[in-house]
Motif scaffolding. Structure first.
Motif, mmCIF file in Angstrom:
data_model
loop_
_atom_site.group_PDB
_atom_site.id
_atom_site.type_symbol
_atom_site.label_atom_id
_atom_site.label_comp_id
_atom_site.label_asym_id
_atom_site.label_seq_id
_atom_site.Cartn_x
_atom_site.Cartn_y
_atom_site.Cartn_z
ATOM 1 N N ASP A 79 0.915 -1.159 0.047
ATOM 2 C CA ASP A 79 -0.138 -0.031 0.121
ATOM 3 C C ASP A 79 0.806 1.467 0.055
ATOM 4 O O ASP A 79 0.502 2.347 -0.541
ATOM 5 N N HIS A 104 -1.807 9.184 -4.998
ATOM 6 C CA HIS A 104 -1.886 8.289 -3.826
ATOM 7 C C HIS A 104 -2.581 8.876 -2.435
ATOM 8 O O HIS A 104 -3.126 7.930 -1.961
ATOM 9 N N LYS A 107 -6.297 8.793 -2.972
ATOM 10 C CA LYS A 107 -6.689 7.748 -2.637
ATOM 11 C C LYS A 107 -6.824 7.122 -1.543
ATOM 12 O O LYS A 107 -7.749 6.501 -0.994
ATOM 13 N N LEU A 108 -5.863 7.487 -0.617
ATOM 14 C CA LEU A 108 -5.586 7.043 0.753
ATOM 15 C C LEU A 108 -6.798 8.031 1.525
ATOM 16 O O LEU A 108 -7.612 7.417 2.432
ATOM 17 N N ASP A 109 -6.925 9.317 0.932
ATOM 18 C CA ASP A 109 -7.952 9.956 2.036
ATOM 19 C C ASP A 109 -9.283 9.549 1.618
ATOM 20 O O ASP A 109 -10.304 9.579 2.340
ATOM 21 N N THR A 110 -9.550 8.991 0.297
ATOM 22 C CA THR A 110 -10.798 8.551 -0.058
ATOM 23 C C THR A 110 -11.159 7.244 0.588
ATOM 24 O O THR A 110 -12.438 6.882 1.326
ATOM 25 N N ILE A 111 -10.246 6.553 0.822
ATOM 26 C CA ILE A 111 -10.292 5.177 1.428
ATOM 27 C C ILE A 111 -10.427 5.301 3.032
ATOM 28 O O ILE A 111 -11.392 4.680 3.570
ATOM 29 N N ARG A 112 -9.733 6.526 3.470
ATOM 30 C CA ARG A 112 -9.975 6.758 4.892
ATOM 31 C C ARG A 112 -11.688 7.084 5.361
ATOM 32 O O ARG A 112 -12.098 6.955 6.165
ATOM 33 N N LYS A 113 -11.829 8.041 4.020
ATOM 34 C CA LYS A 113 -13.423 8.520 4.341
ATOM 35 C C LYS A 113 -14.368 7.252 4.435
ATOM 36 O O LYS A 113 -15.446 7.289 5.198
ATOM 37 N N TYR A 114 -14.204 6.611 3.517
ATOM 38 C CA TYR A 114 -15.139 5.379 3.172
ATOM 39 C C TYR A 114 -15.001 4.439 4.173
ATOM 40 O O TYR A 114 -15.987 3.999 4.846
ATOM 41 N N HIS A 115 -14.015 4.413 4.770
ATOM 42 C CA HIS A 115 -13.932 3.315 6.263
ATOM 43 C C HIS A 115 -14.585 4.239 7.453
ATOM 44 O O HIS A 115 -14.952 3.608 8.076
ATOM 45 N N ARG A 118 -18.257 4.056 6.982
ATOM 46 C CA ARG A 118 -18.551 2.669 7.332
ATOM 47 C C ARG A 118 -18.471 2.271 8.645
ATOM 48 O O ARG A 118 -19.719 1.552 9.088
#
Length: 342
Positions: A79, A104, A107-115, A118
């Motif tokens: 990652d 990158h 992308k990490l910010d988007t993943i953290r937002k979705y996590h 959730r």
């Protein structure tokens, strides 16, 4: 990267070198003296060829380690792959490296937002399950202990529990639809009087049971909003007023109108909100000392109301005096057009 791939990338440099050698040869043929020496031409072309080959070989050798490192990274599923990108050796590579790091990070910010979303949704569902189980359990107990109670008394109490379940289900429904809000609302001129009366009728039994006085303005007032979502906002505010106002209290609704905005004020004579909690009552899951003393408080009602108000182009504000009153205001700005709100 292989040397042949490197030469392919440098094809325009090679073409330029060939063109320069052809140009130099042509100039020798058309020299002013009209004479030329084949040996001079040969050595000139050979020198140009050696210089071009030296440039290509040295350039490849200088970049070989960089290319090898990139080849290894392309097969790496780590990652944190961007952090391992080798140091750029040209300004162009610096730009591409900076762009890769920016993409990158996005992308990490988007993943953290979705996590985070959730996790928030999971926490809400778990809290909602515990909350909705209370009136269901209470309804079961009422039916099991119905001996000696009149049918009317039993129906009234069951209706109260069903209304609580309905409130929790409605809250969950609106919570799940808040992200798709833009596809499910229609801004129009709506009557505040009608929406407020419908909300109060919904909770009329609780007003009567707690002997709460309710008063509201008499003249007709309209605002630009969505009737359904504005009704949900009012439901959250009214249920809070009912929950935290003691027997014999009062809930008063009034309108303040000025050239820049219209304010709907809902004031109760309840237990109030502590000053240190007042600025956080619209935060998700925040209950404060008042909410912690009430086992039925989830801290989501006012959060949902504030989010809906923002999406509708309205604002919520609050003021309170502990032990005296709490006043929630829905602010409808007049300066924004319907097109801007939508």
């Amino acid at each position: 990267m292989s040397f042949l791939r490197y030469l392919e990338d440098k094809r325009y440099v090679i073409l330029l070198a060939v063109a320069q050698m052809l140009f130099a040869t042509l100039m020798m043929f058309v020299s002013a003296s009209g004479k030329y020496d084949a040996g001079d031409i040969f050595y000139t072309l050979l020198g140009c060829l050696i210089l071009t080959a030296t440039y290509l070989i040295v350039g490849y050798a200088r970049r070989y380690a960089h290319y090898q490192a990139l080849d290894e990274l392309t097969g790496n599923d780590d990652d944190d792959i961007v952090a391992a990108v080798p140091k750029p050796i040209s300004h162009e590579q610096q730009l591409y490296t900076a762009l890769a790091r920016k993409l990158h990070q996005a992308k990490l910010d988007t993943i953290r937002k979705y996590h985070g979303e959730r996790k928030d949704y999971h926490d809400f569902i778990m809290s909602w399950i515990h909350e909705v189980k209370l009136p269901i359990t209470a309804a079961h107990l009422l039916m099991r202990n119905s001996a000696g109670k009149s049918a009317e008394e039993l129906v009234n109490k069951l209706e109260d529990e069903v209304n609580k379940i309905d409130h929790y289900v409605e809250q969950a429904l609106y919570y799940s639809r808040i992200d798709s809000f833009s596809r499910d609302y229609l801004i129009a001129e709506v009557s505040l009087n009608q929406i407020m009366r419908a909300c109060v009728r919904k909770y009329a039994k609780l007003f009567v049971a707690k002997r709460l006085r309710f008063t509201m303005w008499e003249e007709e007032h309209t605002v630009h909003s969505d009737a359904k979502w504005l009704g949900f906002i009012l439901d959250q505010i009214i249920t809070n007023a009912l929950k935290y106002t003691n027997q014999g209290g009062a809930v008063t609704c009034s309108i303040e109108d000025n050239p820049s905005e219209k304010r709907l004020l809902i004031r109760d004579t309840g237990i109030g909100i502590l000053p240190e909690d007042l600025g956080r009552i619209f935060d998700k899951g925040f209950t404060g000392l008042t909410g912690r003393n009430d086992a039925k408080s989830t801290g989501l009602g006012l959060y949902l109301a504030s989010q809906m108000a923002i999406k509708l182009g309205h604002r919520l504000s609050a003021r309170s005096e502990p032990g005296q009153y709490t006043e929630l205001a829905i602010i409808f700005p007049k300066s924004r057009s319907i097109h801007e709100m939508m």
